[in-house]
Design a protein around this motif. Structure first.
Motif, short mmCIF file in Angstrom:
data_model
loop_
_atom_site.label_atom_id
_atom_site.label_comp_id
_atom_site.label_asym_id
_atom_site.label_seq_id
_atom_site.Cartn_x
_atom_site.Cartn_y
_atom_site.Cartn_z
N ASP A 199 7.43 13.90 -0.25
CA ASP A 199 6.27 14.69 -0.65
C ASP A 199 5.56 14.17 -1.90
OD1 ASP A 199 8.17 15.16 -2.55
OD2 ASP A 199 8.40 17.29 -2.14
N HIS A 200 5.92 13.01 -2.40
CA HIS A 200 5.29 12.41 -3.57
C HIS A 200 5.59 13.13 -4.88
CE1 HIS A 200 2.37 9.84 -5.73
NE2 HIS A 200 2.68 9.01 -4.77
N GLU A 201 6.59 13.99 -4.90
CA GLU A 201 7.07 14.52 -6.17
C GLU A 201 7.79 13.40 -6.92
OE1 GLU A 201 7.07 17.11 -8.20
OE2 GLU A 201 5.53 17.98 -6.90
N VAL A 237 0.86 -1.19 0.00
CA VAL A 237 0.00 0.00 0.00
C VAL A 237 0.89 1.23 0.00
CG1 VAL A 237 -1.76 1.30 1.26
CG2 VAL A 237 -1.79 -1.19 1.33
N ASP A 238 0.64 2.14 -0.94
CA ASP A 238 1.33 3.43 -0.91
C ASP A 238 0.51 4.33 0.00
OD1 ASP A 238 2.97 2.24 -2.70
OD2 ASP A 238 2.36 3.43 -4.43
N LEU A 239 1.02 4.54 1.20
CA LEU A 239 0.27 5.25 2.24
C LEU A 239 0.35 6.75 2.00
CD1 LEU A 239 -1.26 3.93 4.56
CD2 LEU A 239 0.68 4.39 6.04
N GLU A 240 -0.58 7.22 1.20
CA GLU A 240 -0.59 8.63 0.78
C GLU A 240 -2.03 9.12 0.81
OE1 GLU A 240 1.03 7.29 -3.00
OE2 GLU A 240 -0.73 8.08 -4.03
N GLU A 241 -2.19 10.44 0.74
CA GLU A 241 -3.55 11.01 0.70
C GLU A 241 -4.04 11.05 -0.75
OE1 GLU A 241 -6.15 11.72 2.21
OE2 GLU A 241 -5.46 11.22 4.22
N VAL A 246 -1.91 -0.88 -3.93
CA VAL A 246 -3.15 -0.11 -3.82
C VAL A 246 -2.90 1.16 -3.00
CG1 VAL A 246 -4.74 -2.07 -4.07
CG2 VAL A 246 -3.88 -1.46 -1.81
N HIS A 247 -3.88 2.04 -3.02
CA HIS A 247 -3.77 3.32 -2.32
C HIS A 247 -4.97 3.48 -1.38
CE1 HIS A 247 -1.87 3.63 -6.29
NE2 HIS A 247 -0.94 4.27 -5.64
N PRO A 248 -4.81 4.20 -0.27
CA PRO A 248 -5.93 4.34 0.68
C PRO A 248 -7.22 4.86 0.06
CG PRO A 248 -3.89 5.05 1.70
CD PRO A 248 -3.56 4.77 0.27
N CYS A 298 9.17 3.77 3.34
CA CYS A 298 9.11 5.19 2.97
C CYS A 298 8.67 5.34 1.51
CB CYS A 298 10.50 5.79 3.16
SG CYS A 298 10.63 7.51 2.65
N HIS A 299 7.76 6.28 1.27
CA HIS A 299 7.28 6.57 -0.09
C HIS A 299 7.66 8.01 -0.45
CE1 HIS A 299 5.01 5.87 -3.67
NE2 HIS A 299 3.92 6.50 -3.34
N GLY A 300 8.85 8.44 0.01
CA GLY A 300 9.35 9.77 -0.31
C GLY A 300 8.89 10.82 0.68
ZN LIG Z 1 2.25 6.98 -4.57
#
Ligand SMILES: [Zn+2]
Length: 302
Positions: A101-103, A28-32, A240-242, A97-99
């Protein structure tokens, strides 16, 4: 493609029988929701709508299915979701870690990337209360010099490689010096790279492992594609993403365009149920759901 087939054939001979699955990695990419690349340039975060607090239905489903997951968190939202990160770890999942700030990594110099990644690692670790050693690049935009850099920063695994020629964002990450240990798993000097699988049909890559396609396709079609996939592979990764795991209404900006709006919203209702069906299908084929950290432990790398 020829090499891929050769490797798959080799792994099938020494691993599971064709059609049977071995390892499944649910990630899971834990992002908004506002981190989506096509929502950049809009002020979506100002709306105050957040999907991460809705992740508990998903976590409960995982507990019911006995599935452990690898989460990759965008560091800038780690602090406001510290309770969720700790709950994820308490339930036995892995966290990476997924970075910061998602840039996209392709928009960052190596120096900037190293500086930000060091900060991001510290931010997630202080929110979660535990060391993190896994990385996934936003939109899979990892590059070789940055892959080498995260190893220097203390990361021990990455999952950013996807072979998808037709997608404008995805690169074919150079893994020179790595050895393919198994289907989708590459190792160099104790560091592991986990590939995101696509299904090649008539020269076109179908990213059947991605949440977007999982939302778009009805389950019978997914099952058909997975069945074809399983004939040439023994391992599978899902990402998947939230926002795909809840049907919370999203205040999408006006003027986004019909195609992009469709892409954001299609199939969110009932997606959690569909994901459970995919999990059960894979289990029925013999797949064991383990985290990427467990995979490394099983290989004697951690
Ligand atoms: Zn992502």
């Amino acid at each position: 493609m020829q090499n891929q087939n050769k490797n798959n054939a080799l792994s099938c001979q020494c691993g599971t029988a064709p059609g049977r699955m071995n390892r499944a990695f649910l990630t899971v990419d834990l992002e908004e929701w506002y981190h989506l690349d096509y929502l950049k340039g809009y002020n979506c975060r100002e709306s105050g709508v957040r999907v991460l607090p809705r992740i508990f239905d998903f976590l409960d489903m995982l507990d019911e299915e006995g599935v452990k997951v690898t989460f990759f968190c965008v560091a800038e939202i780690a602090d406001e979701n510290a309770g969720i990160l700790r709950e994820i770890l308490r339930r036995g999942h892995a966290l990476g870690c997924h970075g910061l700030d998602h840039e996209l990594l392709t928009n960052k110099s190596l120096d900037r990337f190293v500086d930000e990644t060091r900060r991001a690692k510290g931010m997630i670790e202080s929110a979660a209360g535990r060391e993190i050693t896994g990385y996934r690049a936003s939109c899979f935009t990892m590059e070789r010099d940055k892959l080498d850099a995260i190893r220097e920063l203390g990361f021990t695994y990455d999952s950013s490689r996807i072979r998808f020629a037709q997608h404008p964002l995805y690169r074919n990450l150079d893994l020179t010096g790595f050895t393919q240990a198994e289907d989708l798993v590459y190792i160099q000097d104790g560091f592991s790279e986990y590939e995101i699988p696509t299904l090649e049909i008539m020269g076109y890559s179908i990213p059947i492992s991605g949440g977007g396609y999982m939302r778009l396709f009805p389950f019978w079609l997914l099952r058909l594609l997975l069945d074809i996939y399983a004939r040439g592979h023994e391992n599978f990764t899902i990402y998947v993403h939230p926002f795909e795991l809840t049907n919370l209404p999203l205040p999408l900006p006006k003027g986004l365009g019909k195609a992009t709006t469709f892409r954001c919203l299609v199939g969110r209702r009932g997606n959690l149920k569909k994901l459970r069906k995919v999990i059960r299908w894979l289990k029925g084929r013999g797949a064991r759901f383990i985290t990427l950290e467990e995979d490394r432990r099983e290989r004697g790398l951690a």
